[in-house]
Design a protein around this motif. Structure first.
Motif, short mmCIF file in Angstrom:
data_model
loop_
_atom_site.label_atom_id
_atom_site.label_comp_id
_atom_site.label_asym_id
_atom_site.label_seq_id
_atom_site.Cartn_x
_atom_site.Cartn_y
_atom_site.Cartn_z
N CYS A 42 11.57 -5.25 4.57
CA CYS A 42 10.62 -4.30 3.98
C CYS A 42 9.24 -4.52 4.59
O CYS A 42 8.93 -5.59 5.13
N VAL A 43 8.40 -3.51 4.47
CA VAL A 43 7.06 -3.56 5.04
C VAL A 43 6.04 -3.42 3.92
O VAL A 43 6.29 -2.76 2.90
N ILE A 44 4.87 -4.05 4.11
CA ILE A 44 3.75 -3.88 3.18
C ILE A 44 2.70 -2.99 3.83
O ILE A 44 2.32 -3.21 4.99
N LYS A 45 2.26 -2.00 3.10
CA LYS A 45 1.10 -1.20 3.51
C LYS A 45 0.09 -1.25 2.37
O LYS A 45 0.45 -1.15 1.20
N MET A 46 -1.20 -1.38 2.73
CA MET A 46 -2.24 -1.63 1.75
C MET A 46 -3.15 -0.43 1.58
O MET A 46 -3.66 0.13 2.56
N LEU A 47 -3.36 -0.03 0.33
CA LEU A 47 -4.39 0.95 0.01
C LEU A 47 -5.70 0.18 -0.14
O LEU A 47 -5.77 -0.78 -0.91
N ARG A 48 -6.72 0.62 0.60
CA ARG A 48 -7.97 -0.13 0.67
C ARG A 48 -9.14 0.72 0.20
O ARG A 48 -9.13 1.94 0.31
N SER A 49 -10.14 0.04 -0.28
CA SER A 49 -11.32 0.73 -0.82
C SER A 49 -12.10 1.44 0.28
O SER A 49 -12.39 0.84 1.32
N GLU A 96 5.67 4.42 -7.18
CA GLU A 96 6.80 3.58 -7.56
C GLU A 96 8.10 4.40 -7.66
O GLU A 96 9.19 3.86 -7.40
N ALA A 97 7.96 5.68 -7.98
CA ALA A 97 9.15 6.51 -8.14
C ALA A 97 9.72 7.02 -6.83
O ALA A 97 10.86 7.51 -6.79
N LEU A 98 8.98 6.86 -5.75
CA LEU A 98 9.43 7.36 -4.45
C LEU A 98 10.62 6.55 -3.96
O LEU A 98 10.60 5.31 -3.97
N GLY A 145 -12.46 -1.62 2.66
CA GLY A 145 -11.24 -2.31 3.08
C GLY A 145 -10.72 -3.30 2.05
O GLY A 145 -9.66 -3.90 2.25
N ASP A 146 -11.46 -3.48 0.94
CA ASP A 146 -10.97 -4.38 -0.11
C ASP A 146 -9.65 -3.83 -0.67
O ASP A 146 -9.39 -2.62 -0.66
N ARG A 147 -8.83 -4.72 -1.20
CA ARG A 147 -7.49 -4.36 -1.65
C ARG A 147 -7.51 -3.58 -2.96
O ARG A 147 -8.14 -4.00 -3.93
N VAL A 148 -6.82 -2.45 -2.97
CA VAL A 148 -6.62 -1.65 -4.18
C VAL A 148 -5.18 -1.80 -4.66
O VAL A 148 -4.92 -2.13 -5.82
N ALA A 149 -4.23 -1.56 -3.76
CA ALA A 149 -2.80 -1.67 -4.12
C ALA A 149 -1.98 -1.88 -2.86
O ALA A 149 -2.32 -1.36 -1.79
N ALA A 150 -0.91 -2.64 -3.00
CA ALA A 150 0.01 -2.88 -1.88
C ALA A 150 1.35 -2.24 -2.18
O ALA A 150 1.93 -2.48 -3.25
N VAL A 151 1.84 -1.45 -1.26
CA VAL A 151 3.16 -0.84 -1.39
C VAL A 151 4.15 -1.66 -0.57
O VAL A 151 3.92 -1.92 0.62
N VAL A 152 5.23 -2.06 -1.20
CA VAL A 152 6.35 -2.73 -0.53
C VAL A 152 7.47 -1.71 -0.43
O VAL A 152 7.98 -1.24 -1.45
N ALA A 153 7.81 -1.32 0.79
CA ALA A 153 8.79 -0.25 0.96
C ALA A 153 9.78 -0.59 2.06
O ALA A 153 9.57 -1.51 2.86
N GLU A 154 10.85 0.20 2.14
CA GLU A 154 11.93 -0.08 3.09
C GLU A 154 11.65 0.46 4.48
O GLU A 154 12.42 0.21 5.40
N SER A 155 10.57 1.22 4.64
CA SER A 155 10.17 1.68 5.97
C SER A 155 8.68 1.96 5.98
O SER A 155 8.05 2.15 4.93
N VAL A 156 8.12 1.97 7.18
CA VAL A 156 6.70 2.26 7.33
C VAL A 156 6.39 3.66 6.82
O VAL A 156 5.38 3.90 6.14
N VAL A 198 7.91 5.50 4.54
CA VAL A 198 7.92 5.58 3.08
C VAL A 198 6.68 4.91 2.50
O VAL A 198 6.05 5.42 1.57
N ALA A 199 6.31 3.76 3.05
CA ALA A 199 5.14 3.03 2.55
C ALA A 199 3.88 3.87 2.71
O ALA A 199 3.04 3.94 1.79
N GLU A 200 3.73 4.51 3.87
CA GLU A 200 2.53 5.30 4.11
C GLU A 200 2.51 6.55 3.22
O GLU A 200 1.43 6.96 2.75
N LEU A 201 3.65 7.14 2.97
CA LEU A 201 3.71 8.28 2.06
C LEU A 201 3.36 7.83 0.65
O LEU A 201 2.63 8.53 -0.08
N ALA A 202 3.86 6.67 0.25
CA ALA A 202 3.59 6.16 -1.09
C ALA A 202 2.10 5.94 -1.31
O ALA A 202 1.59 6.17 -2.42
N LEU A 203 1.40 5.49 -0.29
CA LEU A 203 -0.04 5.28 -0.43
C LEU A 203 -0.75 6.56 -0.84
O LEU A 203 -1.70 6.54 -1.63
#
Length: 956
Positions: A201-208, A224-226, A269-280, A282-287
């Motif tokens: 899985c990959v982590i993508k970060m939503l940043r300030s 989370e529902a994606l 760039g400060d951390r708001v939320a991290a998405v852990v997803a099965e592909s890049v 999906v993670a970027e869409l979730a953000l």
């Protein structure tokens, strides 16, 4: 669709989306040489491939463009166990350091020589324009091409480009290929990204997007529902724990002022939320599905902003001290905001968060007023630096997974043991449940001393059980990584009319950004690594580090020294000018001498004060300054050419070789069943060649061939503790630990060999190649190992070594520059740059020269072109390599020379001292003083631009 193409001579049919990026595709197919170092901009050149015989950036191509094409990657060069002639030349010259871009470089050079078998410098520069090399400084690639050209006609041609030292030793001081150079240049799996499986899985970060703001609304339910989203981490479901990102020995001398996620945003760039997803994808869409609202606060950007009476408070959480709380702590906490969480201080460091002060300290020797009263001339000046970035070619990355009930992390880090300690603390387990494997590091320069993504990656795996990786984009490197602290340094010095210093007063103000990692230790090194260069009886210094909302700062090579050295050297140069004294003569009059007590260092510590004032145990500044004066023709005429004026400048520099009474290194050696050796070094090789240093020290002591030694390093399960690769400690601390372990192994071998020869231990000795020789005969290490492991033997031979010391080993050096300044346009040309360094006994001379060139080019970049730029609202504008403006091959000085001047140090192994870090400390003042020498303009804030020259000349 199915795409037919030929890759490295083999026809392939690939099922792929026609719009898929070629770099991503080739990486999936296992071509490790095709790397992404710059978010697919094609600027860094790490993704270079050949398409139908033309060099192209894979990240700028889509798969559909490859239909029917012949594609070649760097894997096409050489064979599995044989390097191509270009790759071999790179290894032999010693140009491979972090190695991340070196496969692409080998492909570019091979293609150059295919079409132009004897290129001149201009043609070489043109060919290498498209590749970014942060660690080597490019200069040695001219030697690589010279050697490769010669071997086109004579494959056996040899040439030694670096000097060698210590005729009395077999390995130390000799040019030896770096142990990992071949696997790097051939792109064999060795970096973290090469270990990540397809199902991770990959982590993508939503940043300030704001430098200072409160989160007022955060809803992640849609994300989370994606389908394909495994987890979303926010301040609501992460550990409520204060820690510091700084990878320093515990208890850390930095305030524990960070959480994994927080409601308060303190930088873009400060951390708001991290998405852990099965592909890049999906993670970027979730953000995009995360709902977030902010209450924007007034940002604090500069030191002056932070000091203002009405300045917003960056950290207003409840303050807690582990020891020695201040008497007014209750008052400080009266209006604390619990939503910010605890702010913890391990021990008093002069921290006053309500005044935006992260750390402060004061020290002095002598009588400052008396010193100024004795002066014939006094000057006061203020000097300022800008924020710059380390720019490792490999961006930050880690990969984690569960092995039973244990967390395993493959990490690109300088501090595996600090990562283990921090991660275990954050996820709430004992350290034996965490295993850190330091892979090859594609450049660090201090930035990978900090724990910047490992905490989130570890928590993601620990809470989901999934394999997870987190890989910074280049933009994240700029906005969420550590950078160099910004400084504003006020210096007042007094001197006699003959140039003798009588007093120095330094007020060092620093901007640490939103978090205080290294907020005490980096600024303290400003005075600590500049004031001892000019020993003076009357010295006072203050250090104050302020919080702000700029992008985070942290550890960067030089670690405070470049700013302190710039301020003090420039003040010296200005004083020399006022007194009518040659600057180099004034340096020579006041500089440190070998054996001299450095009294001021008794008043400066890194969280722990020295027990006594250190001495300069070795110092080669006398021959360095003499040689440097001759090399650059310091006293010769400076001829004008139209609007161009010539000037020369000089700066002396120093660094440390680890931190006495704080740092520790360990090493263990075991003899294998055939008499060869496995060495477990705690040291973290980050491209500097530390593993090679450890191997050579072991071979020197045990008198055995280098290829009979295998180094296993930086693995927290399989090697003993080492505090990590920072503070220039590798050679001195990790190297000494290896030497001690080898000496302990030697004692065991001698005892066993003597017993087998039926002789006294004092009558036998170890001789090459791996023999114990006595008066009656000799036995080999093979024989000893066989006997040791037999049913009647002594047991496998094992030995350990630990190194600690109260003594300092200071490397010294000088930078000499010659610049040309156009008094009409303000343009500055760096004509000559000579770096002369004393690292004691150079263990790897060719690698040492490469580190000098690389460090010098980083410092030149900081001095002339690099800067992180913000708009009026505190939003960073420089977020990619191209707009940032790091130096490339076309920015090299016309005459660029690195020179090793040896000395014999009493602390380091075989007289060795550090080399990799000191080279960044002197370029700025050497260039700035040369600019004044050329056109009469003093530029007191760096970097130095044509506009500043013209402003100084009153032309704009």
């Amino acid at each position: 669709m199915a795409i037919k193409l030929t890759i490295n001579g083999r026809e392939k049919t690939i099922d792929s989306d026609l719009g898929e990026n070629v770099q991503i595709l080739l990486k999936k197919l296992g071509y490790n040489s095709v790397r992404n170092s710059d978010d697919g901009f094609g600027f860094a050149g790490s993704d270079v491939i050949l398409v139908n015989g033309t060099l192209m950036n894979a990240s700028l191509l889509i798969v559909g463009q490859l239909e029917g094409c012949e594609v070649e990657t760097a894997e096409s060069l050489g064979s599995w166990n044989e390097l191509s002639h270009v790759q071999q030349a790179m290894v032999d010259v010693g140009v491979v350091q972090s190695g991340y871009n070196d496969p692409a470089m080998s492909l570019i050079i091979t293609e150059l020589l295919k079409h132009n078998p004897n290129p001149n410098r201009e043609e070489i520069d043109d060919a290498l324009t498209g590749i970014f090399s942060r660690d080597t400084g490019y200069q040695q690639y001219y030697e690589v091409i010279e050697l490769a050209v010669a071997r086109l006609s004579n494959p056996d041609y040899q040439k030694q480009f670096a000097p060698e030292f210590r005729d009395d030793l077999s390995f130390i001081g000799k040019n030896t290929p770096k142990t990992d150079a071949a696997i790097m240049v051939q792109a064999k799996p060795c970096y973290v990204e090469d270990r990540i499986p397809a199902d991770a899985c990959v982590i993508k970060m939503l940043r300030s997007p704001h430098p200072h703001a409160w989160l007022t609304h955060l809803d992640v339910t849609k994300a989370e529902a994606l389908e394909g989203v495994v987890s979303v981490i926010t301040h609501l479901n992460c550990p409520d724990l204060a820690y510091t990102p700084g990878g320093q020995s515990a208890p850390e001398p930095s305030p524990l002022d960070r959480r994994m996620f927080c409601q308060k945003m303190r930088h873009v760039g400060d951390r708001v939320a991290a998405v852990v997803a099965e592909s890049v994808e999906v993670a970027e869409l979730a953000l995009t599905l995360i709902e977030v609202e902010y209450q924007v606060l007034k940002p604090v950007i500069s030191i002056d902003d932070a000091r203002a009476e009405d300045a917003p408070i960056i950290h207003n959480g409840p303050i807690e001290y582990k020891v020695a709380p201040p008497a007014d702590l209750e008052e400080q906490n009266r209006n604390a905001d619990p939503k910010e969480g605890k702010f913890i201080v391990n021990f008093p460091i002069g921290c006053f968060p309500r005044k935006n002060i992260a750390a402060s300290v004061r020290g002095h020797i002598g009588d400052l007023q008396k010193g100024f009263d004795e002066a014939d001339c006094i000057i006061e000046r203020t000097y300022e630096s800008k924020q710059v970035q380390q720019l490792p070619t490999e961006t930050h990355i880690c990969y984690s997974y569960m092995d039973g009930d244990r967390l395993v992390m493959h990490d690109s880090t300088q501090v595996p043991w600090h990562v283990r300690r921090q991660v275990a603390n954050i996820i709430g387990v004992k350290q034996n449940k965490v295993h850190i494997i330091k892979e090859r590091v594609g450049g660090g320069f201090g930035s990978k001393q900090d724990i910047l993504l490992q905490d989130v990656c570890a928590w993601a795996t620990w809470t989901t059980g999934r394999k997870v990786y987190f890989h910074h984009t280049r933009e994240e490197e700029f906005i969420a990584n550590s950078t160099r602290h910004v400084a504003k340094v006020h210096v007042k010095i007094g001197a006699k009319s003959d140039g003798t210093l009588t007093a120095i007063d330094m007020d060092f103000l620093a901007n640490t950004g939103p978090y205080g990692n290294h907020a005490l230790t980096v600024p303290c090194n400003g005075p600590a690594l500049s004031l001892p260069l000019y020993p003076c009886d009357n010295v006072d210094f203050r250090v104050t580090t302020y919080y702000s909302n700029i992008c985070p700062t942290g550890a960067y090579q030089g670690y405070g020294a470049p700013k302190g050295n710039f301020a003090l050297t420039m003040a010296m140069s200005e004083m020399a000018d006022m007194l009518g004294i040659d600057h180099l003569d004034m340096v020579e009059k006041n500089r440190v001498r070998e054996g001299q007590e450095l009294k001021i260092l008794a008043a400066i510590g890194e969280g722990k004060m020295p027990a006594t004032a250190p001495r300069a145990m070795s110092c080669a500044l006398e021959p360095i300054l003499k040689k440097g004066r001759e090399m650059i023709n310091w006293d010769s005429e400076k001829k004008r050419n139209g609007d161009w004026r010539i000037g020369r400048g000089v700066s002396i520099i120093q660094q440390k070789s680890g931190i006495p009474d704080i740092d520790q290194a360990n090493c263990s050696i075991k003899m294998a069943s055939d008499g060869t050796f496995i060495v477990h070094s705690g040291g973290a090789d980050i491209g500097t060649g530390l593993d090679t240093v450890v191997a050579k020290l072991t071979a020197e002591v045990l008198r055995c061939p280098l290829d009979e030694i295998t180094i296993h390093s930086g693995d927290t399960d399989h090697a003993p503790f080492d505090k990590g690769a920072y503070a220039s400690s590798g050679t001195c601390f990790s190297g000494n630990a290896a030497k001690i372990a080898a000496e302990n192994m030697r004692e065991k071998i001698l005892k066993c060999g003597a017993e087998m020869l039926e002789e006294q231990v004092e009558d036998v000795t170890i001789v090459a190649p791996g023999l114990v020789k006595g008066q009656k005969g000799q036995v080999s290490f093979f024989d000893i190992a066989h006997r040791a492991e037999s049913g009647t033997g002594w047991g496998q031979l094992l030995a350990n070594g630990c190194f600690i010391t109260p003594l300092f080993a200071f490397p010294y050096g000088a930078n000499f520059t010659e610049v040309a300044v156009n008094v009409r346009t303000g343009e500055i040309k760096l004509e000559k740059f000579h770096a002369l360094l004393d690292c004691g006994t150079p263990i790897n001379p060719d690698l040492a020269l490469g580190q000098i060139y690389g460090a010098s080019m980083r410092a030149i970049g900081h001095s002339l072109i690099e800067e992180l730029i913000y708009d009026e609202n505190g939003i960073p504008l420089t977020r990619d390599l191209k707009s940032y403006g790091a130096p490339m091959i076309g920015d090299l000085p016309k005459e660029f020379k690195a020179v090793l001047v040896p000395s014999d140090d009493k602390v380091g192994p075989y007289g060795a001292k550090s080399i990799s870090e000191i080279g960044v400390n002197g370029a700025a003042p050497a260039i700035a003083s040369a600019i004044h020498d050329a056109c009469g303009v003093w530029i007191r804030d760096w970097h130095f631009t044509p506009e500043k020259v013209l402003a100084g000349l009153s032309k704009i």
